[in-house]
Design an enzyme around this catalytic site. Structure first.
Site, PDB file in Angstrom:
ATOM      1  N   SER A 165       0.998  -6.015 -10.419  1.00 27.01           N
ATOM      2  CA  SER A 165       0.116  -4.905  -9.686  1.00 27.01           C
ATOM      3  C   SER A 165       0.269  -3.499 -10.161  1.00 27.01           C
ATOM      4  CB  SER A 165       0.533  -4.892  -7.925  1.00 27.01           C
ATOM      5  OG  SER A 165       1.819  -4.610  -8.013  1.00 27.01           O
ATOM      6  N   HIS A 187      -2.684 -10.106  -6.336  1.00 27.17           N
ATOM      7  CA  HIS A 187      -3.743  -9.139  -7.158  1.00 27.17           C
ATOM      8  C   HIS A 187      -4.797  -9.899  -7.771  1.00 27.17           C
ATOM      9  CE1 HIS A 187      -2.511  -5.268  -5.658  1.00 27.17           C
ATOM     10  NE2 HIS A 187      -1.156  -5.776  -5.724  1.00 27.17           N
ATOM     11  N   LYS A 212      -5.588  -8.430   0.513  1.00 28.77           N
ATOM     12  CA  LYS A 212      -6.085  -7.800  -0.652  1.00 28.77           C
ATOM     13  C   LYS A 212      -7.772  -7.851  -0.743  1.00 28.77           C
ATOM     14  CE  LYS A 212      -1.475  -6.843  -2.295  1.00 28.77           C
ATOM     15  NZ  LYS A 212      -0.407  -7.480  -2.691  1.00 28.77           N
TER      16      LYS A 212
HETATM   17  C1  LIG Z   1       0.808  -7.522  -1.951  1.00 26.12           C
HETATM   18  C2  LIG Z   1       1.565  -8.494  -2.514  1.00 26.12           C
HETATM   19  C3  LIG Z   1       2.323  -9.500  -1.607  1.00 26.12           C
HETATM   20  C4  LIG Z   1       2.088  -9.208  -0.023  1.00 26.12           C
HETATM   21  O1  LIG Z   1       0.818  -9.746   0.472  1.00 26.12           O
HETATM   22  P1  LIG Z   1       0.576  -9.281   1.819  1.00 26.12           P
HETATM   23  O2  LIG Z   1      -0.376 -10.425   2.235  1.00 26.12           O
HETATM   24  O3  LIG Z   1       0.115  -7.957   2.081  1.00 26.12           O
HETATM   25  O4  LIG Z   1       1.873  -9.505   2.775  1.00 26.12           O
HETATM   26  C5  LIG Z   1       2.948 -10.567  -1.955  1.00 26.12           C
HETATM   27  N1  LIG Z   1       3.026 -10.681  -3.237  1.00 26.12           N
HETATM   28  C6  LIG Z   1       2.421 -10.027  -4.412  1.00 26.12           C
HETATM   29  C7  LIG Z   1       2.499 -10.297  -5.867  1.00 26.12           C
HETATM   30  C8  LIG Z   1       1.548  -8.880  -3.977  1.00 26.12           C
HETATM   31  O5  LIG Z   1       1.325  -8.096  -4.788  1.00 26.12           O
END
Ligand SMILES: *Cc1c(COP(=O)(O)O)cnc(C)c1O
Length: 397
Positions: free
Chosen positions: A186, A214, A244
Site C-alpha cells: 500500500s 489493496h 477499501k
Molecule cells: C488496510 C489493510 C488491512 C486492514 O483492513 P481493514 O478492513 O481496514 O481492517 C489489512 N491488511 C492490509 C494489507 C491492509 O492494507
C-alpha cells in the site's frame, strides 16, 4: 488526568514525537468520504481515501444497507458461532467465494481481524513464517500472535525468498513454513510476484498467504491480485478487505472448504467478536454485484491512476515504481513531507503525508489515492496545485 506513572510514560514521548514532526494530527471530515471532502468548512479534493471505486457513498449500496437494516436490524446480536449468523452473512460468504473463484470464504469484522484470526488458527510456535519486510502492520501483529518464528524477507526479493524457504524447510526446526505478503503493497503500490511465489512455495512445500486488501476491487477485474495472475487455486489464503474498494467495512478469507471449516472453529475474532452488521453485509454483496455488472467502474479507476501518475512524473516528481493506481510522491525528509502536504491542503488538495514509522526513515511521501469517481477536472486541479507547491518548496525545478 492520567495517573502519575502513566503521565511520566506518555508526556515525554508525545513531546518528542511532536518536536520531530512525527505526531499525526487527525482531521475529521464533515460528510461522506468522496472525491471531494469538507474539513473545517473547507472543500478539498480528496486523494487520501481507500474508497477506490466510490462505493462508500454509492446510492445502490446505501439502498441495500437500509433495506437489510429494516429486515434484520442494526446489529447481529451475537458472535457468528452463537446465533449472530444471519442469512445475509451466509449469502455474503457465498458471493465472495464465487467472486474469488475459491471453494469457500469466511467474513470477519475487518481486514485487521482476519489477520488476527487466520494466521494463528493455523500457525503455532513450532512453525516459521517468512514475511515480506514491507508487510502491513496487521500481518506483522497476526504473525506475532501465532508465536511462530518470524523470518523477515527482503521486499519482493524472490532469490532471498528461495534461500529462506530452503533454509527453513530443510533445517528440521519447523513443522510448517508459511510465506506471507501483501498482494498490493500500500505504500508503494507494487504488486506481489504471485507466479514466482507459487513456484517457490510448491517447490519447498510452503503454505501461502496473500493479504490482498489493496488488490481487491482493483486487480483482476476486482477479484484481486491472485485472480489477476490466474492462480486462485494455488494460494492457500486469500485475504481481502471489505473496507477499501468495497467501500464498507469487514474482511474475509477465501480458500479451500477445509480451510474455511477450520477457521470457523478456530479463528478467535470470528468466535469471540460480534459479526458484521446486516447493513454492512448487504452493502458488500451489492458492491460485488456492481463490480461484476459494471466493469467500467474499475477501468475508470485505472484510467485516473494512469493520468495522475503521468502528470506528476511530467512535472518532475519522484513517483516511485507503483504498478497500481496508488501514486506515492516521494519527498524524503519527514518535516518537508509534512510541510508539503500542509501546503497542498491550504491549496485545496487533501493528500496525506506518510512518514516513519509507516515507511522507512528518509522516504517520507505524500500518497495519492485517485478513485473511479474523480473527474479529469479534479485531477487537473491537483496537478496545478502540485506544480505550485513543488516549485515553492524546491521539490521540483
Ligand atoms: C488496510 C489493510 C488491512 C486492514 O483492513 P481493514 O478492513 O481496514 O481492517 C489489512 N491488511 C492490509 C494489507 C491492509 O492494507
Amino acid at each position: 488526568m492520567s495517573s502519575k506513572v502513566l503521565h511520566e510514560f506518555l508526556q515525554p514521548q508525545l513531546e518528542a514525537l511532536r518536536e520531530q514532526g512525527l505526531y499525526n494530527v487527525i482531521d475529521s471530515i464533515e460528510g461522506p468520504n468522496g472525491p471531494k471532502i469538507k474539513i473545517n468548512g473547507q472543500t478539498l479534493i480528496n486523494l487520501s481515501s481507500n474508497n477506490y471505486l466510490g462505493f462508500s457513498n454509492d446510492a445502490r449500496l446505501k439502498a441495500k444497507s437500509i433495506q437489510a437494516t429494516e429486515e434484520y436490524g442494526v446489529g447481529a446480536g451475537a458472535v457468528r458461532t452463537i446465533n449472530g449468523t444471519m442469512k445475509i452473512h451466509d449469502e455474503l460468504e457465498k458471493r465472495i467465494a464465487e467472486f474469488k473463484h475459491t471453494e469457500a470464504a469466511i467474513a470477519f469484522q475487518s481486514g485487521f481481524n482476519c489477520n488476527m484470526g487466520a494466521i494463528s488458527a493455523v500457525m503455532t510456535k513450532k512453525d516459521a513464517i517468512i514475511s515480506d519486510e514491507l508487510n502491513h502492520a496487521s500481518i506483522i501483529d497476526g504473525c506475532r500472535l501465532s508465536g511462530a518464528k518470524i523470518i523477515r524477507a527482503r521486499h519482493q526479493d524472490m532469490d532471498h525468498l528461495r534461500e529462506l524457504a530452503k533454509e527453513a524447510t530443510t533445517s528440521g526446526e519447523y513443522e510448517k513454513v508459511m510465506y506471507i505478503c501483501d498482494g498490493v503493497f500500500s505504500m508503494d503500490g507494487d504488486v506481489a510476484k504471485i507466479p514466482e511465489i507459487v513456484e517457490i512455495a510448491e517447490e519447498f512445500g510452503l503454505i501461502t498467504y496473500v493479504d490482498d486488501a489493496h488488490g481487491s476491487g482493483v486487480m483482476g477485474k476486482g477479484a484481486g491480485t491472485v485472480k489477476h495472475f490466474g492462480l486462485s487455486d494455488r494460494i492457500d489464503f486469500q485475504i481481502g478487505t471489505l473496507s477499501k474498494a468495497i467501500g464498507v467495512v469487514g474482511g474475509y478469507v477465501a480458500g479451500s472448504q477445509e480451510l474455511i471449516d477450520w477457521l470457523k472453529v478456530r479463528a478467535r475474532p470470528f468466535l469471540f467478536s460480534t459479526s458484521l452488521t446486516p447493513g454492512a453485509a448487504a452493502a458488500c454483496i451489492e458492491a460485488i454485484d456492481v463490480m461484476d455488472s459494471h466493469p467500467e467502474t474499475i477501468e475508470k479507476l485505472w484510467e485516473n491512476g494512469t493520468y495522475l501518475k503521468a502528470g506528476l512524473k511530467d512535472l518532475g516528481f519522484d513517483i516511485g515504481h507503483s504498478e497500481t493506481p496508488i501514486t506515492p510522491c516521494i519527498i524524503g525528509d519527514e518535516n518537508l513531507t509534512q510541510k508539503f502536504s500542509r501546503r497542498l491542503l491550504e491549496e485545496g488538495v487533501y493528500a496525506k503525508s506518510i512518514v516513519f514509522p509507516t515507511v522507512p526513515k528518509g522516504t517520507g511521501r505524500v500518497r495519492n489515492m485517485p478513485t473511479a469517481v474523480h473527474t479529469k477536472e479534479m485531477l487537473d486541479e491537483v496537478l496545478k496545485v502540485y506544480e505550485k507547491v513543488g516549485k515553492e518548496l524546491n521539490v521540483i525545478s
